[in-house]
Design an enzyme around this catalytic site. Structure first.
Site, PDB file in Angstrom:
ATOM      1  N   CYS A   1     -10.296  -6.234  -3.338  1.00 19.38           N
ATOM      2  CA  CYS A   1      -9.550  -6.999  -2.324  1.00 19.38           C
ATOM      3  C   CYS A   1      -8.201  -6.352  -2.022  1.00 19.38           C
ATOM      4  CB  CYS A   1      -9.368  -8.432  -2.816  1.00 19.38           C
ATOM      5  SG  CYS A   1      -8.215  -9.428  -1.853  1.00 19.38           S
TER       6      CYS A   1
ATOM      7  N   CYS B   1      -5.129  -8.677  -2.161  1.00 21.09           N
ATOM      8  CA  CYS B   1      -4.842  -9.030  -3.554  1.00 21.09           C
ATOM      9  C   CYS B   1      -3.916  -7.998  -4.185  1.00 21.09           C
ATOM     10  CB  CYS B   1      -6.134  -9.120  -4.373  1.00 21.09           C
ATOM     11  SG  CYS B   1      -7.295 -10.396  -3.832  1.00 21.09           S
TER      12      CYS B   1
END
Length: 302
Positions: A31, A34
């Site tokens: 991600c 993230c």
């Protein structure tokens, strides 16, 4: 920061959140957002210096936990307090927005310091060290003047030690709250009882005089109430409640429920602070308080 799994979730997130807010960051290695949010969270955890705990959960590896929180996109952050989710956000927010989110929920440094002082004071009291307890509580109130719990404990201890003038000075900043706070109202009722006795003509024969008047007229509620307040001033709590019960058994509504209100105030004063317990557990209740609560209920509801 700690990596959380199913195995350590209960201890590192749920149990930990009983003492400090825990921010759970659901992320995954693939991600992109993230990777930008993660360092921001870690920086803030360091900067906030123990005011919240960061827990990271790899949503790919811990799908059971992700499912339990209903995670549908990442990054998603969930804040837990006292074992329960209270707020959260999705997406890689900039540092300023994350900081604003935390500041809505995370205690200030002053609040944390005052709470620590209060806990140390309770430990000192349990050991019989009233001097240290008084010092810790005074410092807690100075550190965080808005901490009414610490102020309640401080004023209460001053009154227990017979330092009424110091108690009044410490109570003055919150006296306006006494009408809307049960705990602060209880302290005011106690101080009012002390003033009532100090201003009355109650000598060494006071108890004999009270008994003689009540024996002559069981419904002399003014005398019974005066005796209850006289007993309060001496910190003879159960005797005072017994006298108030005598009024309640005969006339619950007497003097705008003065007996019931004073009885409740005494329960508030004598109840010891409840220790912190794990989620789902009920802290033990003082047996004296429990007994007198039941007696009040049985009389009021009869």
């Amino acid at each position: 920061m700690i990596d959380v799994t199913v195995e350590n979730f209960e201890a590192e997130v749920v149990a930990a959140s009983m003492n400090v807010p825990v921010l759970v960051d659901f992320w995954a290695p693939w991600c992109g957002p993230c990777k930008s949010l993660g360092p921001v969270l870690e920086k803030l955890e360091t900067e906030y210096a123990g005011r919240f705990k960061l827990a990271k959960i790899d949503s790919d590896q811990e799908q059971q936990l992700a499912g339990m929180f209903g995670i549908r996109s990442i990054p998603t952050c969930v804040l837990l307090m006292n074992g329960q989710p209270v707020d959260g956000f999705m997406g890689a927010l900039p540092e300023g927005q994350v900081r604003a989110f935390l500041d809505k929920h995370v205690p200030t440094a002053e609040e944390m310091a005052a709470e620590a002082e209060e806990e140390e004071a309770q430990e000192a009291l349990a050991d019989g060290d009233t001097g240290t307890a008084l010092e810790k509580l005074q410092h807690a109130v100075v550190t965080d003047p808005s901490n009414d719990d610490a102020r309640f404990d401080y004023v209460k201890l001053l009154l227990q030690l017979g330092r009424e003038d110091d108690a009044k000075v410490a109570f003055a900043p919150v006296i306006a709250k006494a009408a809307v706070s049960r705990k602060l109202g209880a302290l005011k009722a106690w101080m009012d009882a002390i003033d009532f006795v100090a201003n009355g003509a109650y000598g060494v024969s006071a108890e004999v005089d009270f008994e003689a008047k009540i024996t002559a007229n069981k419904r002399d509620f003014d005398t019974r109430y005066a005796r209850a307040r006289w007993l309060m001033a001496q910190q003879r709590w159960t005797d005072a409640m017994d006298e108030l019960l005598e009024i309640l058994m005969r006339d619950k509504a007497w003097n705008e429920e003065a007996a019931r209100k004073t009885y409740v105030a005494i329960l508030e004063v004598i109840e010891a602070p409840k220790p912190k317990v794990a989620e789902g557990q009920i802290p033990p209740e003082d047996p004296v308080v429990a007994t007198y609560r039941r007696r009040l209920s049985s009389v009021v509801l009869s």
